[in-house]
Write a protein that holds these residues in place. Sequence first.
Motif, PDB file in Angstrom:
ATOM      1  N   TYR A  95       0.276  -1.421   0.129  1.00  0.00           N
ATOM      2  CA  TYR A  95       0.139   0.117   0.085  1.00  0.00           C
ATOM      3  C   TYR A  95       1.091   1.337  -0.580  1.00  0.00           C
ATOM      4  N   ASP A  96       1.685   0.848   0.744  1.00  0.00           N
ATOM      5  CA  ASP A  96       3.018   2.129   0.556  1.00  0.00           C
ATOM      6  C   ASP A  96       3.997   2.143  -0.674  1.00  0.00           C
ATOM      7  N   VAL A  97       4.140   1.782  -1.148  1.00  0.00           N
ATOM      8  CA  VAL A  97       4.180   1.758  -1.779  1.00  0.00           C
ATOM      9  C   VAL A  97       4.258   1.902  -3.811  1.00  0.00           C
ATOM     10  N   GLU A  98       2.829   1.560  -3.245  1.00  0.00           N
ATOM     11  CA  GLU A  98       1.351   2.441  -4.715  1.00  0.00           C
ATOM     12  C   GLU A  98       1.439   3.644  -3.879  1.00  0.00           C
ATOM     13  N   ARG A  99       1.729   4.294  -3.221  1.00  0.00           N
ATOM     14  CA  ARG A  99       0.694   5.676  -3.053  1.00  0.00           C
ATOM     15  C   ARG A  99       1.336   6.249  -2.875  1.00  0.00           C
ATOM     16  N   TRP A 100       3.471   6.020  -2.750  1.00  0.00           N
ATOM     17  CA  TRP A 100       4.431   6.776  -3.540  1.00  0.00           C
ATOM     18  C   TRP A 100       4.277   6.903  -4.961  1.00  0.00           C
ATOM     19  N   ARG A 101       4.003   5.335  -6.068  1.00  0.00           N
ATOM     20  CA  ARG A 101       4.398   5.965  -6.924  1.00  0.00           C
ATOM     21  C   ARG A 101       2.875   6.394  -7.508  1.00  0.00           C
ATOM     22  N   LYS A 102       1.619   6.600  -6.783  1.00  0.00           N
ATOM     23  CA  LYS A 102       0.984   7.445  -7.608  1.00  0.00           C
ATOM     24  C   LYS A 102       0.859   8.901  -7.667  1.00  0.00           C
ATOM     25  N   ASN A 103       1.410   9.094  -6.012  1.00  0.00           N
ATOM     26  CA  ASN A 103       1.172  10.041  -5.626  1.00  0.00           C
ATOM     27  C   ASN A 103       2.551  10.993  -6.163  1.00  0.00           C
ATOM     28  N   ARG A 104       3.815  10.714  -6.158  1.00  0.00           N
ATOM     29  CA  ARG A 104       4.939  11.368  -6.093  1.00  0.00           C
ATOM     30  C   ARG A 104       4.811  12.666  -7.395  1.00  0.00           C
ATOM     31  N   THR A 105       4.507  12.335  -8.979  1.00  0.00           N
ATOM     32  CA  THR A 105       4.457  13.160  -9.405  1.00  0.00           C
ATOM     33  C   THR A 105       3.365  14.710  -9.570  1.00  0.00           C
ATOM     34  N   ILE A 106       2.058  13.989  -9.045  1.00  0.00           N
ATOM     35  CA  ILE A 106       0.992  14.822  -8.424  1.00  0.00           C
ATOM     36  C   ILE A 106       1.626  15.838  -6.905  1.00  0.00           C
ATOM     37  N   LEU A 107       2.932  14.924  -6.449  1.00  0.00           N
ATOM     38  CA  LEU A 107       3.257  16.160  -5.290  1.00  0.00           C
ATOM     39  C   LEU A 107       4.842  17.315  -5.569  1.00  0.00           C
ATOM     40  N   LEU A 108       5.266  16.160  -6.438  1.00  0.00           N
ATOM     41  CA  LEU A 108       6.841  16.724  -6.505  1.00  0.00           C
ATOM     42  C   LEU A 108       6.584  17.750  -7.517  1.00  0.00           C
ATOM     43  N   PHE A 109       5.876  17.873  -8.635  1.00  0.00           N
ATOM     44  CA  PHE A 109       6.202  19.138  -9.396  1.00  0.00           C
ATOM     45  C   PHE A 109       5.778  20.630  -9.503  1.00  0.00           C
ATOM     46  N   PRO A 110       4.300  20.272  -8.796  1.00  0.00           N
ATOM     47  CA  PRO A 110       3.612  21.516  -8.085  1.00  0.00           C
ATOM     48  C   PRO A 110       4.076  22.355  -7.208  1.00  0.00           C
ATOM     49  N   ALA A 111       5.298  21.600  -6.340  1.00  0.00           N
ATOM     50  CA  ALA A 111       5.997  21.833  -5.293  1.00  0.00           C
ATOM     51  C   ALA A 111       6.921  22.978  -5.801  1.00  0.00           C
ATOM     52  N   THR A 112       7.570  21.678  -6.831  1.00  0.00           N
ATOM     53  CA  THR A 112       9.015  22.568  -7.571  1.00  0.00           C
ATOM     54  C   THR A 112       8.122  24.463  -8.475  1.00  0.00           C
ATOM     55  N   VAL A 113       7.119  23.528  -9.504  1.00  0.00           N
ATOM     56  CA  VAL A 113       6.620  25.127  -9.289  1.00  0.00           C
ATOM     57  C   VAL A 113       7.230  26.147  -8.453  1.00  0.00           C
ATOM     58  N   PHE A 114       5.806  25.873  -7.321  1.00  0.00           N
ATOM     59  CA  PHE A 114       5.479  26.604  -6.217  1.00  0.00           C
ATOM     60  C   PHE A 114       7.296  27.618  -5.663  1.00  0.00           C
ATOM     61  N   ILE A 115       7.653  26.806  -5.967  1.00  0.00           N
ATOM     62  CA  ILE A 115       9.071  27.201  -4.682  1.00  0.00           C
ATOM     63  C   ILE A 115       9.974  28.052  -6.601  1.00  0.00           C
TER      64      ILE A 115
END
Length: 77
Positions: free
Chosen positions: A10-30
């Motif tokens: 469950y944790d592996v799948e949650r990371w794979r599913k959400n990593r792009t959704i979290l890291l791309f906007p975070a990079t854009v905001f920074i």
Amino acid sequence: MKSRRYAILYDVERWRKNRTILLFPATVFILVTIFSATLRNGGSTSFYSLVGAFLYALAASFWTRQRFSYLSVDGGD
């Protein structure tokens, strides 16, 4: 006898599913924070930096959980 360790899927799948959704906007905001602070001579960018830091922290918690949490089976069962 050494116990077997299994990754929590469950944790592996949650990371794979959400990593792009979290890291791309975070990079854009920074990047918006950095560029607007340099272009506007230190304008108010606290909202963008706060949201970017929050998204990076959330991504780091998901990555840490999938990387270091395991199930182990002890005994013969």
